[in-house]
Design an enzyme around this catalytic site. Sequence first.
Site, PDB file in Angstrom:
ATOM      1  N   LYS A  19      -2.426  -2.026  -3.258  1.00  0.00           N
ATOM      2  CA  LYS A  19      -3.566  -0.951  -2.829  1.00  0.00           C
ATOM      3  C   LYS A  19      -3.081   0.384  -2.836  1.00  0.00           C
ATOM      4  CE  LYS A  19      -6.017  -0.050   1.452  1.00  0.00           C
ATOM      5  NZ  LYS A  19      -6.617  -0.708   2.546  1.00  0.00           N
ATOM      6  N   GLU A  75       0.928  -1.072   0.046  1.00  0.00           N
ATOM      7  CA  GLU A  75       0.050   0.019  -0.003  1.00  0.00           C
ATOM      8  C   GLU A  75       0.917   1.285   0.052  1.00  0.00           C
ATOM      9  OE1 GLU A  75      -2.865   0.430   3.507  1.00  0.00           O
ATOM     10  OE2 GLU A  75      -3.642   2.299   2.503  1.00  0.00           O
TER      11      GLU A  75
HETATM   12  P1  13P Z   1      -9.056   4.443   3.803  1.00  0.00           P
HETATM   13  O1  13P Z   1      -9.956   3.661   2.639  1.00  0.00           O
HETATM   14  O2  13P Z   1      -9.829   5.161   4.834  1.00  0.00           O
HETATM   15  O3  13P Z   1      -8.139   5.273   3.139  1.00  0.00           O
HETATM   16  O4  13P Z   1      -8.302   3.339   4.695  1.00  0.00           O
HETATM   17  C1  13P Z   1      -7.639   2.552   3.603  1.00  0.00           C
HETATM   18  C2  13P Z   1      -6.647   1.688   4.555  1.00  0.00           C
HETATM   19  O5  13P Z   1      -6.365   0.545   4.854  1.00  0.00           O
HETATM   20  C3  13P Z   1      -5.483   2.780   5.020  1.00  0.00           C
HETATM   21  O6  13P Z   1      -4.270   1.924   5.339  1.00  0.00           O
END
Ligand code: 13P
Length: 341
Positions: free
Chosen positions: A220, A178
């Site tokens: 992600k 991510e």
């Molecule tokens: P949000 O969809 O609120 O951005 O959160 C996703 C997430 O897992 C952040 O690490």
Amino acid sequence: MNTEEELQRTIAQMVQPGKGILAADESLPTIGKRFAAVGVDNTEENRRGYRALMCGAPGIGEFLSGVILFEETLEQTTDDGTPLPVVLARQGVVPGVKVDKGKGPLPGAPGDRITYGLDGLAERLVRYREQGARFAKWREVYPVGERNPTPLGVEANAEMLARYAAVCQQEGFVPIVEPEVLIDGDHTLERCAEVSEAVLHAVFHALHRHRVTLEYLVLKPSMVIPGKEHPQKASPEQVAEATVRVLRRTVPAAVPGINFLSGGQGPEEATANLNAMNAAFPGRPWELSFSFARALQEPVMAAWAGRARNVDAAQRVFLHRLRMNGAARRGEYRPDLEARP
Ligand code: 13P
């Protein structure tokens, strides 16, 4: 099952047509902030009750392939004593766990941040596996400013993501990688695209260096959107166009799934943007899906507000949001569907 077979099995379960991932892995301070907004105390029992509401909502398996849990939640149970990872697995939903340990400043790169938590990660994963987790998540953030992210910030954060992903795969865990380009600021969509392209390019270069198998990971990313303070909002079609262009330039076709974070977009906005990508780019090489926290949870938490008598209503709100995102996953979402919960 050997490690390779295990990774194959988990990724096939995580990346399924029509389904996405719920991020319910807020750290203690973050869930405290979300609870405070609806007047709920940040106690262990409230966190358990709230997360049991989501994991135990009947029907989630139709729309969710996975749920990212916070470490504490792996040990929590429903009211009748069933562990929450077991409740998920019974609905065909794979339990995962956030394994990073928060972030702080990156020395030498003013304004940039770096995430902690690599020490002892392999040992922690062994424990998480016993508790039922099969995939992991690690987030790096990139603030957008005139000088940020710096070239050092882009490199150092990519290196962390790749090292984490390599440890995960060694232990048979599918890593969710991510890199979040933050929404804060007044930057344009074009500036977000420029930063996102540099970030993703560095991330995939680092993954290659660390011999991470692209077939067994989920990316992600954030969507390519203007900063929150930018005067002009972008349409879903503009977001879709800009996001897919950046992804095409940077994400190899071997990656099976791209599950976006919502990053401060409103629930309906995030759904509409995901829908536009799936509607406009049917021939893309990867599945495009969701891994939202706020965009799935905001209305659920507001409907629950910490009261046991609201659980049924909050679960209905949750299923509605999941159904809308399931439609966006197929490119079949329309805002007028929102009126029929
Ligand atoms: P949000 O969809 O609120 O951005 O959160 C996703 C997430 O897992 C952040 O690490």
